[in-house]
Design a protein around this motif. Sequence first.
Motif, short mmCIF file in Angstrom:
data_model
loop_
_atom_site.label_atom_id
_atom_site.label_comp_id
_atom_site.label_asym_id
_atom_site.label_seq_id
_atom_site.Cartn_x
_atom_site.Cartn_y
_atom_site.Cartn_z
N SER A 147 0.84 -1.19 0.00
CA SER A 147 0.00 0.00 0.00
C SER A 147 0.88 1.24 0.00
O SER A 147 2.10 1.16 0.19
CB SER A 147 -0.92 0.00 1.23
OG SER A 147 -0.14 0.00 2.42
N GLY A 148 0.27 2.40 -0.21
CA GLY A 148 1.04 3.63 -0.25
C GLY A 148 0.17 4.85 -0.10
O GLY A 148 -1.06 4.78 -0.17
N LYS A 149 0.84 5.99 0.08
CA LYS A 149 0.14 7.27 0.25
C LYS A 149 0.66 8.27 -0.78
O LYS A 149 1.86 8.52 -0.86
CB LYS A 149 0.38 7.83 1.66
CG LYS A 149 -0.06 6.91 2.81
CD LYS A 149 -1.57 6.75 2.83
CE LYS A 149 -2.02 5.85 3.97
NZ LYS A 149 -1.92 6.48 5.29
N ILE A 150 -0.27 8.83 -1.56
CA ILE A 150 0.04 9.90 -2.49
C ILE A 150 -0.60 11.17 -1.96
O ILE A 150 -1.83 11.22 -1.76
CB ILE A 150 -0.49 9.61 -3.91
CG1 ILE A 150 -0.10 8.20 -4.38
CG2 ILE A 150 -0.03 10.69 -4.89
CD1 ILE A 150 1.38 7.97 -4.53
N VAL A 234 0.89 23.43 7.03
CA VAL A 234 0.70 22.49 5.92
C VAL A 234 1.35 21.15 6.25
O VAL A 234 0.76 20.08 6.05
CB VAL A 234 1.30 23.06 4.62
CG1 VAL A 234 1.11 22.08 3.46
CG2 VAL A 234 0.67 24.40 4.28
N ALA A 235 2.56 21.20 6.80
CA ALA A 235 3.33 19.98 7.06
C ALA A 235 2.63 19.07 8.06
O ALA A 235 2.68 17.84 7.95
CB ALA A 235 4.72 20.35 7.56
N GLY A 236 1.96 19.66 9.06
CA GLY A 236 1.26 18.85 10.04
C GLY A 236 0.16 18.01 9.42
O GLY A 236 -0.04 16.84 9.78
N LEU A 237 -0.57 18.59 8.47
CA LEU A 237 -1.63 17.86 7.79
C LEU A 237 -1.05 16.78 6.88
O LEU A 237 -1.58 15.67 6.80
CB LEU A 237 -2.50 18.82 6.98
CG LEU A 237 -3.68 18.20 6.23
CD1 LEU A 237 -4.57 17.40 7.16
CD2 LEU A 237 -4.48 19.30 5.53
N VAL A 238 0.05 17.08 6.21
CA VAL A 238 0.70 16.08 5.36
C VAL A 238 1.15 14.89 6.21
O VAL A 238 0.98 13.73 5.82
CB VAL A 238 1.90 16.69 4.61
CG1 VAL A 238 2.69 15.60 3.88
CG2 VAL A 238 1.43 17.75 3.62
N GLU A 239 1.73 15.16 7.37
CA GLU A 239 2.15 14.07 8.26
C GLU A 239 0.96 13.18 8.61
O GLU A 239 1.06 11.94 8.60
CB GLU A 239 2.77 14.64 9.53
CG GLU A 239 3.21 13.57 10.53
CD GLU A 239 3.59 14.13 11.87
OE1 GLU A 239 3.76 13.31 12.81
OE2 GLU A 239 3.71 15.36 12.02
N PHE A 240 -0.17 13.80 8.94
CA PHE A 240 -1.37 13.02 9.26
C PHE A 240 -1.80 12.15 8.09
O PHE A 240 -2.06 10.95 8.24
CB PHE A 240 -2.51 13.95 9.68
CG PHE A 240 -3.85 13.28 9.73
CD1 PHE A 240 -4.13 12.33 10.70
CD2 PHE A 240 -4.83 13.58 8.79
CE1 PHE A 240 -5.37 11.70 10.75
CE2 PHE A 240 -6.06 12.95 8.82
CZ PHE A 240 -6.34 12.01 9.80
N LEU A 241 -1.88 12.73 6.90
CA LEU A 241 -2.34 11.98 5.72
C LEU A 241 -1.37 10.86 5.35
O LEU A 241 -1.77 9.87 4.74
CB LEU A 241 -2.54 12.93 4.54
CG LEU A 241 -3.71 13.91 4.67
CD1 LEU A 241 -3.70 14.91 3.52
CD2 LEU A 241 -5.05 13.17 4.72
N ALA A 242 -0.10 11.02 5.70
CA ALA A 242 0.90 9.98 5.42
C ALA A 242 0.85 8.84 6.42
O ALA A 242 1.44 7.78 6.18
CB ALA A 242 2.29 10.60 5.40
N SER A 243 0.16 9.04 7.52
CA SER A 243 0.17 8.06 8.61
C SER A 243 -0.98 7.07 8.49
O SER A 243 -1.92 7.25 7.72
CB SER A 243 0.06 8.79 9.96
OG SER A 243 -1.27 9.26 10.17
#
Length: 267
Positions: A147-150, A234-243
Amino acid sequence: MRLDGKVALVTGSSQGIGQVIAIRLAEAGAKVVINYRSHPEGAAETVAKIRAMGGECHGAEGYCDDDHAFSIGADLSILADIHRLVGESIDHYGQLDILVNNAGIEKHAPFWEVTEKAFDAVINVNLKGVFFTTQAVVKHLMATERSGKIINISSVHEDLPFPNFAPYCASKGGLKMLTRDLAVELAPYGITVNNVAPGAIETPINSELLNNQAKLNALLKNIPLGRLGHPQDVAGLVEFLASDDANYITGSTFFVDGGLTWNYQEQ
């Protein structure tokens, strides 16, 4: 929201939002590939900041090596560069799990003065580059049955008109639809696809605005929270979506704009 054992590729991460995203993902435990096109010194700075965190062991695996990050120069408007970027990333770390499509450009001009060269430059990086970088990473994920996150860094201007930036708006509008389409097509493979859409963020690219108090004040009147965003917003939301906390989220755009989108009036 730990990312231990994950490898992330962040395009356009030699400065600004991309740099902060790369550092934030590394802080969460990921190893990170830093991509740059024309700022190798910025990429080196990003790598150095991440490797400086290696003084303590990270995550359950307790890895303490200094190979938390390395950089690759590539022009995402060129397909051969994209394939080299993804290939070298996989060769170095053995895998990719997270792709953050952050690289992007804009050109200012009235619609009737936009040249073919300027149009192609914006579309080739902001839409074509995202399309084929994602394709290359997805092929890797499918081949390795993982699986992966884009995560695409879009803009409020995927929805909000921005006079004198027609190619930019077209590229971000296209990215919005591409995200929705790929979210459906790739879901059976465990690959999620989401957009993060920043509004006015305090970065070097906005230095002219920051130094013009009249323009800045006019913009701040359109932002209900009364301030510009910071890259960390922005980075905080990206971290969440990557988790793994975001495993059931796909096909969505998340606005990071202080309320700008729903309160904007063109001056």
